[in-house]
Design a protein around this motif. Structure first.
Motif, mmCIF file in Angstrom:
data_model
loop_
_atom_site.group_PDB
_atom_site.id
_atom_site.type_symbol
_atom_site.label_atom_id
_atom_site.label_comp_id
_atom_site.label_asym_id
_atom_site.label_seq_id
_atom_site.Cartn_x
_atom_site.Cartn_y
_atom_site.Cartn_z
ATOM 1 N N ARG A 1 0.811 -1.222 0.000
ATOM 2 C CA ARG A 1 0.000 0.000 0.000
ATOM 3 C C ARG A 1 0.844 1.270 0.000
ATOM 4 N NH1 ARG A 1 -3.947 -2.540 4.551
ATOM 5 N NH2 ARG A 1 -4.911 -4.096 3.173
ATOM 6 N N VAL A 2 2.165 1.134 -0.113
ATOM 7 C CA VAL A 2 3.059 2.299 -0.107
ATOM 8 C C VAL A 2 3.505 2.581 -1.539
ATOM 9 C CG1 VAL A 2 5.132 3.336 0.869
ATOM 10 C CG2 VAL A 2 3.821 1.667 2.219
ATOM 11 N N LEU A 3 3.314 3.838 -1.941
ATOM 12 C CA LEU A 3 3.586 4.275 -3.315
ATOM 13 C C LEU A 3 4.684 5.323 -3.348
ATOM 14 C CD1 LEU A 3 -0.153 4.764 -4.284
ATOM 15 C CD2 LEU A 3 1.252 2.726 -4.660
ATOM 16 N N GLY A 4 5.129 5.648 -4.547
ATOM 17 C CA GLY A 4 6.101 6.716 -4.727
ATOM 18 C C GLY A 4 5.498 8.084 -4.443
ATOM 19 N N ALA A 5 6.332 9.094 -4.420
ATOM 20 C CA ALA A 5 5.921 10.456 -4.045
ATOM 21 C C ALA A 5 4.806 11.008 -4.926
ATOM 22 C CB ALA A 5 7.126 11.384 -4.086
ATOM 23 N N ARG A 6 4.785 10.646 -6.201
ATOM 24 C CA ARG A 6 3.743 11.150 -7.111
ATOM 25 C C ARG A 6 2.603 10.160 -7.275
ATOM 26 N NH1 ARG A 6 6.260 11.823 -12.428
ATOM 27 N NH2 ARG A 6 7.340 9.981 -11.729
ATOM 28 N N GLY A 7 2.557 9.182 -6.390
ATOM 29 C CA GLY A 7 1.513 8.182 -6.491
ATOM 30 C C GLY A 7 1.831 7.083 -7.479
#
Length: 187
Positions: free
Chosen positions: A140-146
């Motif tokens: 459920r963890v994504l990069g800074a821009r989603g």
């Protein structure tokens, strides 16, 4: 990572391929997809932990994980043993447990929530070393821009898990390589 000396293991077949489960006397200590990064040597080289298909924690974890993959479960109540990680890793994994089904966050937001806003890389590394995939929801963890970044079990599998939870509605094949998958993280 240092796992307890006494672990019992089993391997189950799932819609996402073979999955290894390992339990200590305290609870589930591992859930790994076959071939994933950071698979413990005790499993990668050849299972050296005692095989125990009938262990109650392994049976409970297997049943609940299969229910999750079938869209029949959103919350797990399997006892966990996260003692294989450092104190910092354990704090990150505990924070992941607070991410509800159907939500996402970014590595930066998770780092801020932990009170370590300048430790985004360390938080990301701890997320990547999570020994209990899915039950401790690192997917459920994504990069800074989603955007969809890093997953020890593979990005295709991460996308499948997020689609199952309703937070990803398109196929990875339908997106340009650099396109964010989400407008903004929801947590």
């Amino acid at each position: 990572m240092k796992f307890p000396s006494i672990l019992l293991q089993t391997c189950i077949e799932t819609s996402q391929g073979p999955v290894w489960l390992a339990a200590s006397p305290q609870g589930l200590a591992g859930l790994w997809f076959a071939g994933q990064k950071h698979l413990p040597a005790q499993l990668a080289i050849g299972p050296s932990w005692q095989h125990a298909d009938d262990h109650p924690v392994l049976q409970l974890a297997a049943r609940q994980f299969k229910e999750y993959l079938a869209g029949q479960r959103q919350v797990f109540d399997v006892p966990l043993d996260l003692s294989s990680g450092s104190a910092f890793q354990q704090s990150v994994w505990q924070a992941l447990l607070d991410l509800p089904f159907g939500t996402t966050t970014s590595y930066g937001a998770l780092s801020e929530r932990l009170g370590t806003p300048s430790a985004v890389r360390a938080v990301a590394a701890a997320v990547g070393r999570n020994p209990v995939s899915v039950l401790v929801p690192c997917h459920r963890v994504l990069g800074a821009r989603g955007d969809l970044t890093g997953y020890a079990g593979g990005l295709e599998r991460k996308a499948a898990l997020l689609r199952l939870e309703g937070t990803l509605t398109v196929s990875m094949a339908d997106l340009p390589r650099s396109a964010p998958l989400f407008a903004e993280p929801s947590i």
